[in-house]
Write an enzyme that holds these catalytic residues in place. Structure first.
Site, PDB file in Angstrom:
ATOM      1  N   LYS A 199      -4.713  -1.634   5.598  1.00  0.00           N
ATOM      2  CA  LYS A 199      -4.439  -0.204   5.753  1.00  0.00           C
ATOM      3  C   LYS A 199      -5.206   0.287   6.969  1.00  0.00           C
ATOM      4  CE  LYS A 199      -4.744   4.194   3.227  1.00  0.00           C
ATOM      5  NZ  LYS A 199      -5.186   4.824   1.953  1.00  0.00           N
ATOM      6  N   LYS A 251       0.044  -1.080   6.033  1.00  0.00           N
ATOM      7  CA  LYS A 251       0.285   0.362   6.163  1.00  0.00           C
ATOM      8  C   LYS A 251      -0.460   0.871   7.388  1.00  0.00           C
ATOM      9  CE  LYS A 251      -0.544   4.649   3.560  1.00  0.00           C
ATOM     10  NZ  LYS A 251      -1.164   5.235   2.356  1.00  0.00           N
TER      11      LYS A 251
END
Length: 327
Positions: A199, A251
């Protein structure tokens, strides 16, 4: 002398829609998609999110309606984010059985059963008054190990509420191992750990912060991935695999398609990617101005994510794209 004409003609396989469809190497399916949704404590009507046209903060009732609509559309999953009315330093609402996220999970699971994979975001940022993904130490830094204790408690609370999958998204060292152990010790051996493994500390999260009414001042660069790095991301992914992640995720999606591809080369579990708020809002903003074809660009972006190797895509287009694919 005449022009020597080509013998090999790749255009033969592009000559009409039927041929192009037959030879397409990448195919989207509604089951590929997970719809991220926001539910606001105390809301009496869905509240539009100004920076995410078409997306709302749901009431509990409208959230259940949305889940049922996803089932009807054939969407694969439903990732729930809670927006509480009160916050504190340790994010107490995150593991409160009566907190908005856990109540929402129960309501949705009761409504859809096993017809939709019900997922809960496992992070403290929506519930802390400082907006960070963990608890802070005396110097104001995110305390990794103290945060893990909170994640363990949240994981069990979400599983008790009925979540099929919990999504540890705070990028704390060791979070997958702690969450998996807590779930197993509490008897939730079938609860899926859907790990936010790589992330990035991205500039594309802006609209999401409006959606969850974030209290964050500053950024999360001390614990989220540096966008300059891929080797570090693969290290994080491998650690999550070793710690028992059932699914790993990258992400944001589009700025990191190279990372998605690299993840598929090492992962022995499904790889997911999250087309985040800023990615969605860029398409919406350009389409509103007539600069691009909204549907075409949305589907092209989703196709590129799957082509990079993601088996699962979290996207705010999930239900709409499912309808487009069935048209």
């Amino acid at each position: 002398m005449g022009v020597e004409l080509p013998v090999t003609r790749p255009r033969r396989l592009r000559q009409n829609a039927a041929v192009r469809a037959m030879v397409a190497e990448t195919r989207l399916h509604p089951r590929d998609f997970v719809l991220p949704v926001f539910v606001k404590e105390g809301a009496t009507a869905p509240t539009p999110i100004s920076s995410m046209p078409g997306v709302v903060q749901h009431t509990l009732d409208s959230l259940v309606d949305e889940a049922r609509a996803c089932v009807a559309a054939g969407v694969g999953g439903f990732m729930i984010f809670g927006v509480p009315t009160t916050k504190d330093a340790v994010g107490s609402g995150g593991d409160d059985p009566d907190g908005i996220l856990n109540v929402a999970v129960t309501r949705v699971r009761e409504a859809v059963g096993d017809d939709l994979v019900v997922m809960a975001d496992l992070c403290l940022d929506e519930f802390t008054d400082h907006g960070h993904c963990g608890v802070l130490d005396e110097q104001g830094r995110v305390d990794n190990d103290a945060t893990l204790e909170r994640y363990a408690s949240m994981a069990v609370a979400q599983a008790r509420a009925g979540a099929h999958a919990v999504g540890p998204s705070g990028m704390m060292d060791g979070q997958v191992r702690v969450v998996r152990s807590a779930l197993d010790e509490a008897g939730f051996i079938d609860t899926i750990v859907f790990a936010y493994s790589a992330k990035y500390a991205s500039g594309f999260y802006g609209p999401f912060r409006e959606a969850v009414e974030s209290s964050l001042v500053g950024d999360r660069a001390t614990y989220q991935q540096d966008p300059a790095n891929v080797v570090d991301a693969l290290r994080e992914i491998q650690l999550d695999l070793d710690e028992g992640a059932d699914i790993v995720m990258v992400k944001p999606a589009l700025p990191n398609l190279d990372v998605v591809r690299a993840a598929t080369e090492i992962a022995t579990v499904p790889v997911a990617a999250y087309q985040i708020s800023g990615e969605y809002s860029m398409i919406e903003a350009a389409a509103e101005r007539g600069w691009i074809d909204r549907r075409r660009c949305a589907l092209e972006a989703l196709t590129s994510i799957k082509r990079a190797g993601a088996q699962i895509t979290l996207t705010y287009y999930a239900r709409e794209a499912a309808a487009w694919l069935g048209a």
